[in-house]
Design a protein around this motif. Structure first.
Motif, PDB file in Angstrom:
ATOM      1  N   PHE A  29     -11.597   5.286  -1.153  1.00  0.00           N
ATOM      2  CA  PHE A  29     -10.418   5.140  -0.306  1.00  0.00           C
ATOM      3  C   PHE A  29      -9.259   4.496  -1.079  1.00  0.00           C
ATOM      4  CE2 PHE A  29      -8.320   2.146   2.815  1.00  0.00           C
ATOM      5  CZ  PHE A  29      -7.447   3.087   3.319  1.00  0.00           C
ATOM      6  N   ILE A  30      -9.564   3.466  -1.831  1.00  0.00           N
ATOM      7  CA  ILE A  30      -8.522   2.774  -2.604  1.00  0.00           C
ATOM      8  C   ILE A  30      -7.913   3.709  -3.644  1.00  0.00           C
ATOM      9  CG2 ILE A  30      -8.187   0.950  -4.345  1.00  0.00           C
ATOM     10  CD1 ILE A  30     -10.240  -0.722  -2.688  1.00  0.00           C
ATOM     11  N   ALA A  31      -8.764   4.475  -4.314  1.00  0.00           N
ATOM     12  CA  ALA A  31      -8.253   5.425  -5.311  1.00  0.00           C
ATOM     13  C   ALA A  31      -7.382   6.475  -4.631  1.00  0.00           C
ATOM     14  CB  ALA A  31      -9.412   6.071  -6.070  1.00  0.00           C
ATOM     15  N   LEU A  32      -7.761   6.875  -3.427  1.00  0.00           N
ATOM     16  CA  LEU A  32      -6.942   7.840  -2.677  1.00  0.00           C
ATOM     17  C   LEU A  32      -5.554   7.266  -2.391  1.00  0.00           C
ATOM     18  CD1 LEU A  32      -7.988  10.128   0.238  1.00  0.00           C
ATOM     19  CD2 LEU A  32      -6.151   8.495   0.657  1.00  0.00           C
ATOM     20  N   LEU A  33      -5.517   5.989  -2.014  1.00  0.00           N
ATOM     21  CA  LEU A  33      -4.215   5.352  -1.740  1.00  0.00           C
ATOM     22  C   LEU A  33      -3.362   5.281  -3.005  1.00  0.00           C
ATOM     23  CD1 LEU A  33      -5.249   2.422   0.621  1.00  0.00           C
ATOM     24  CD2 LEU A  33      -4.157   4.576   1.264  1.00  0.00           C
ATOM     25  N   ALA A  34      -4.026   4.996  -4.131  1.00  0.00           N
ATOM     26  CA  ALA A  34      -3.293   4.935  -5.397  1.00  0.00           C
ATOM     27  C   ALA A  34      -2.766   6.321  -5.754  1.00  0.00           C
ATOM     28  CB  ALA A  34      -4.195   4.395  -6.499  1.00  0.00           C
ATOM     29  N   ALA A  35      -3.608   7.330  -5.523  1.00  0.00           N
ATOM     30  CA  ALA A  35      -3.191   8.712  -5.803  1.00  0.00           C
ATOM     31  C   ALA A  35      -1.975   9.079  -4.954  1.00  0.00           C
ATOM     32  CB  ALA A  35      -4.352   9.667  -5.508  1.00  0.00           C
ATOM     33  N   LYS A  36      -2.003   8.655  -3.698  1.00  0.00           N
ATOM     34  CA  LYS A  36      -0.901   8.936  -2.777  1.00  0.00           C
ATOM     35  C   LYS A  36       0.379   8.265  -3.271  1.00  0.00           C
ATOM     36  CE  LYS A  36      -1.778   8.630   1.888  1.00  0.00           C
ATOM     37  NZ  LYS A  36      -1.754   8.057   3.271  1.00  0.00           N
ATOM     38  N   GLU A  37       0.237   6.993  -3.648  1.00  0.00           N
ATOM     39  CA  GLU A  37       1.370   6.220  -4.176  1.00  0.00           C
ATOM     40  C   GLU A  37       1.979   6.929  -5.388  1.00  0.00           C
ATOM     41  OE1 GLU A  37       2.504   3.342  -2.898  1.00  0.00           O
ATOM     42  OE2 GLU A  37       4.047   3.118  -4.447  1.00  0.00           O
ATOM     43  N   LYS A  38       1.087   7.369  -6.288  1.00  0.00           N
ATOM     44  CA  LYS A  38       1.550   8.022  -7.520  1.00  0.00           C
ATOM     45  C   LYS A  38       2.267   9.333  -7.199  1.00  0.00           C
ATOM     46  CE  LYS A  38       0.012   9.418 -12.123  1.00  0.00           C
ATOM     47  NZ  LYS A  38       0.753  10.670 -12.178  1.00  0.00           N
ATOM     48  N   LYS A  39       1.682  10.112  -6.285  1.00  0.00           N
ATOM     49  CA  LYS A  39       2.285  11.420  -5.980  1.00  0.00           C
ATOM     50  C   LYS A  39       3.666  11.231  -5.363  1.00  0.00           C
ATOM     51  CE  LYS A  39       0.743  15.003  -6.599  1.00  0.00           C
ATOM     52  NZ  LYS A  39       1.028  15.771  -7.833  1.00  0.00           N
ATOM     53  N   VAL A  40       3.786  10.285  -4.448  1.00  0.00           N
ATOM     54  CA  VAL A  40       5.087  10.034  -3.827  1.00  0.00           C
ATOM     55  C   VAL A  40       6.097   9.585  -4.890  1.00  0.00           C
ATOM     56  CG1 VAL A  40       6.331   8.516  -2.226  1.00  0.00           C
ATOM     57  CG2 VAL A  40       4.155   9.527  -1.532  1.00  0.00           C
ATOM     58  N   THR A  41       5.685   8.642  -5.737  1.00  0.00           N
ATOM     59  CA  THR A  41       6.570   8.148  -6.804  1.00  0.00           C
ATOM     60  C   THR A  41       7.002   9.294  -7.722  1.00  0.00           C
ATOM     61  OG1 THR A  41       5.263   6.133  -6.770  1.00  0.00           O
ATOM     62  CG2 THR A  41       6.773   6.373  -8.613  1.00  0.00           C
ATOM     63  N   ASP A  42       6.022  10.109  -8.144  1.00  0.00           N
ATOM     64  CA  ASP A  42       6.320  11.210  -9.073  1.00  0.00           C
ATOM     65  C   ASP A  42       7.285  12.220  -8.457  1.00  0.00           C
ATOM     66  OD1 ASP A  42       4.646   9.988 -10.826  1.00  0.00           O
ATOM     67  OD2 ASP A  42       3.060  11.503 -10.765  1.00  0.00           O
ATOM     68  N   LEU A  43       7.005  12.602  -7.204  1.00  0.00           N
ATOM     69  CA  LEU A  43       7.865  13.615  -6.581  1.00  0.00           C
ATOM     70  C   LEU A  43       9.275  13.086  -6.379  1.00  0.00           C
ATOM     71  CD1 LEU A  43       5.474  15.354  -4.012  1.00  0.00           C
ATOM     72  CD2 LEU A  43       6.257  16.197  -6.233  1.00  0.00           C
ATOM     73  N   LYS A  44       9.360  11.807  -6.025  1.00  0.00           N
ATOM     74  CA  LYS A  44      10.704  11.208  -5.873  1.00  0.00           C
ATOM     75  C   LYS A  44      11.441  11.226  -7.204  1.00  0.00           C
ATOM     76  CE  LYS A  44      10.290   8.139  -1.881  1.00  0.00           C
ATOM     77  NZ  LYS A  44      10.121   6.716  -1.495  1.00  0.00           N
ATOM     78  N   ALA A  45      10.702  10.890  -8.270  1.00  0.00           N
ATOM     79  CA  ALA A  45      11.315  10.867  -9.602  1.00  0.00           C
ATOM     80  C   ALA A  45      11.767  12.277 -10.005  1.00  0.00           C
ATOM     81  CB  ALA A  45      10.331  10.312 -10.626  1.00  0.00           C
TER      82      ALA A  45
END
Lengths: 508, 508
Positions: free
Chosen positions: A153-169
């Motif tokens: 679950f924690i890794a999923l949250l990190a993955a979500k954080e990364k995807k949002v950050t990347d797409l915004k960038a």
């Protein structure tokens, strides 16, 4: 209770545990009681006045033991092992005795620092690339969590954080809520229930993709699913690869799945909850090839590596995404050491932390690397021996054999094997559970207890053999294995079960 | 390690803990070391060969103790208490010794059943309405979780599940993803960091609403926020009310907030992590008035109620929403007892569960209700005494006083109090941390250790008084409290700190 009484109580409890282990082989592994059994045994309200510790300790036999399924019994072959070793127990006790809460570095520096260092020990021990370790120069590192469920679950949250950050960038026109509503995750239909649960908890649908006949998720299946979802306008985000699935201990290939995740920019999480311990032995480490593609990796020393539950080891290549997903600062958490040591509360769900590193340290030191290797090899050899016994009886077939887990069935219709497992279950001498292999019902035989020996494997096999004899109403031609110790044990256990049942009936 | 060695090792560890408690009052509460201190003390890799338990136990003094912040010291007044009692320690040890994993009823019936029954004991003890209890006829019940952080997050997920279900039943035109993208939660700006974190974890923005000058969230503030958000097209979903905030132990009024949540169909969760224990005493139970409006309630026996961490008690009025948020079935989890006893794995994040109910049972029985009431009243009385001491010095002012927590400051600019706390911190004799009261800096003095006595309160006060004398460079007219015991202790500690520092320098 004063300190003197604690010395007595604590030592009596140590003896209770020691006596328990001395007698565990002769206890029926499954309890005899029915749901609600305890209601009649204890009062409906807490006592007004304190009771003596002796009364309470005596009640363990009256109230608790009748309702214990003996996971540490050499006849327990269900699920996967849950570790319990003497160094682990003492580590847990001392951790309770210190009674600190590791919510920041200053809240008890030893808590953080021992975790940093033992997670380095552990990472090196299973041959993880250096970038995952706390001792590397980069942003990677290891942390002890409570369970593989939490980690996935924690890794999923990190993955979500990364995807949002990347797409915004990358200048997406989608809002954060829109991105999150389109994210999708993948694992195989062989993954543990906790993987699907991680998707539920994190509001990210988890597609459980079909595996091949060996229970392995193939690259083309994953690639096609990703393509399909992109065409639907979804955003693929997170993949959980299994090294050692729960049903049959099958291994996905990281060398196969890794490059796809890299190309498609998906977070690759490796769930090696049970089997990761085997990588302590160099001869099994090839199963972890391709781990350099992973973003996060998890295995549970509290399963096969002799460290008492809970101790779930997690490493990430870049801790930044964890910290960003979790970081909430408060004035009461401030201290002047910020940035000089990891603040693990930002790597996990809870604010508070137990001193889990202590038991890990105890186990690694008192067993030593060689001791753990010996334990792993011994348990695999016992499983292989069980496989031989099954293969020698032509009414049976072995479905899969991997590490300490053998899946097998009776030849013919599934109902035969279901009946077999049911009958063995009723006798309560050994505990095995059902699994699926290639869409067929099978019986899982896992070598779980560190006390299991060759005689216990024979004992278990004889239970199945006799139950099969009953089903077929004729004895198989294969001669029964004569093992004096195991015969004696079986007889003793039957006597003890009978007399316990009589006792219970009497007291009713 | 054989069973005989375990008896020796385990008993030596019991003595280690007992000796630790015998000497804890004379240890400086904060460690002297710097980040990274442990790196030089242990090797960079796990040992190849096993070591003897004696070597490992001896290393506790060399490696671990120098990095321990003594939470159980009578001079620890930071954060809130973390419970550590002898019955709790022994309960934890036995739970480790049994080594079972309570992942279903059959996986060890005693694990589930003792939890069901002790959670009834506990719920009755703090006067919860019956509908929250396992022994009620309805769908409510209690469960032990790992931390208040987990509970706040789990309740949020249940609230989300309920809101989606309700809106679908009302025939909404929104998709599930659209509903989830519009949900919003509320708490006060005084709530613990874990409340904000629950919002992050559950992808539901958590609005931290301003409180009045006493740190209380008022009804009108909540009502206005809901109105505002509805006008923006958001869907209000979840409210976390605080009974005993972390900064100042302020109490929201459930009688005030409850009716709004009922009218607006919001899930009301009550976070009474620390102060909930006080409801064991009837004279404080009025602070829980209105709890009948709550959907879920949480307090931590591992804070103030003498049960070692982790033991976070959670009750819900309707467990259906938890189970629906979490339920993922697998063949290996099936058993024939389904529905006859709660399957707690569907009430929590992880699949596996420790036997936490055992330590709760031990504490409730060995202390008895009266023992716990006595403990609570004693600690509140000590806090009141500290308040008196602060009030008697006209350079100081008391900002708030609630339960075992006093917040105070030096009159005048915040920087004075910051300096005061910094100076006291440098001396490492007591441990207090900063807080905010009504937007001003204050110092939190919490009575934490069950060992704290009147002499320790005097000792702490003298630390502040002397530090204030240094700041003002003149002695206050108030005569210093002369307490022989505390004077002697202070001198001893200073000597022991000096000699420890010398030792450390020597060994470098």
């Amino acid at each position: 209770m004063d300190i003197g009484e604690f010395r007595e109580f604590g030592k009596a409890a140590v003896d209770y545990i020691a006596d328990y282990f001395e007698t565990i082989r002769n206890r029926p592994v499954l309890p005899e009681i029915k749901p609600g059994y305890m209601e009649d045994l204890i009062p409906a309200e807490a006592p007004l006045e304190g009771e003596s510790w002796k009364e309470v300790l005596e009640d363990l036999d009256r109230v608790i033991m009748p309702g214990i399924t003996h996971w540490q019994s050499p006849n327990f072959h269900a699920f996967y092992p849950t570790a319990c070793s003497f160094p682990g127990i003492v580590g847990e006790m001392l951790s309770a005795g210190f009674g600190c809460m590791g919510l920041s570095w200053i809240a008890s520096p030893a808590y953080t620092e021992l975790e940093v260092l033992t997670m380095n020990w552990l990472g090196k021990l299973i041959g993880l690339p250096e970038e995952f370790l706390n001792c590397s120069q980069g942003p990677g590192g290891g942390v002890i969590q409570g369970s593989a469920s939490e980690v996935t679950f924690i890794a999923l949250l990190a993955a979500k954080e990364k995807k949002v950050t990347d797409l915004k960038a990358q200048g997406t026109s989608l809002t954060e809520a829109e991105i999150k509503g389109k994210l999708i995750a993948y694992s195989s239909d062989q993954s543990n229930s906790s993987v699907e649960k991680a998707g539920l908890l994190g509001s990210m649908p988890m597609r459980l993709l079909p595996t091949d006949e060996s229970g392995v998720l193939r690259a083309t299946v994953l690639a096609n699913a990703i393509k399909e979802d992109r065409e639907k306008g979804l955003i693929p985000c997170y993949v959980v690869a299994n090294l050692g699935t729960t049903p049959t201990c099958a291994f996905d290939s990281l060398e196969e799945l890794g490059p796809i995740c890299q190309k498609e920019e998906l977070w690759l999480h490796v769930d090696a909850a049970y089997a990761g311990t085997a990588f302590v032995c160099p001869e099994y480490r090839y199963l972890n090839n391709g781990v350099e593609y992973a973003d996060s990796f998890n295995f549970n020393p509290h399963k096969w590596m002799l460290v008492n539950f809970d101790c779930s080891a997690m490493w990430v290549k870049n801790a930044k995404y964890l910290v960003e997903a979790f970081n909430v600062e408060r004035i009461y958490l401030k201290d002047q050491h910020k940035g000089m040591a990891p603040e693990y509360r930002h790597w996990q769900i809870s604010l508070g932390r137990r001193f889990r590193a202590l038991k890990l340290w105890f186990v690694l030191r008192i067993y030593g690397v060689e001791g753990i290797q010996k334990h792993v090899r011994h348990q695999i050899a016992l499983a292989k021996y069980f496989e031989e016994l099954v293969s020698g009886d032509d009414r049976f077939e072995v479905c899969s054999s991997s590490m300490g887990l053998i899946c097998f069935k009776l030849k013919g219709d599934d109902t035969l094997s279901e009946k077999l497992l049911e009958n063995v279950g009723k006798r309560k001498m050994i505990f095995c559970i059902a699994g699926h292999h290639n869409h067929k019902f099978c019986i899982r035989f896992a070598v779980c207890s560190r006390l299991t020996e060759r005689k216990d494997v024979i004992f278990a096999w004889n239970e199945f053999k006799e139950a099969a004899d009953e089903i077929f109403e004729v004895k198989n031609q294969t001669p029964k294995i004569i093992d004096e110790v195991s015969e004696k044990k079986m007889n003793e256990m039957r006597i003890s079960t009978r007399s316990e049942t009589m006792c219970q009936e009497k007291t009713k």
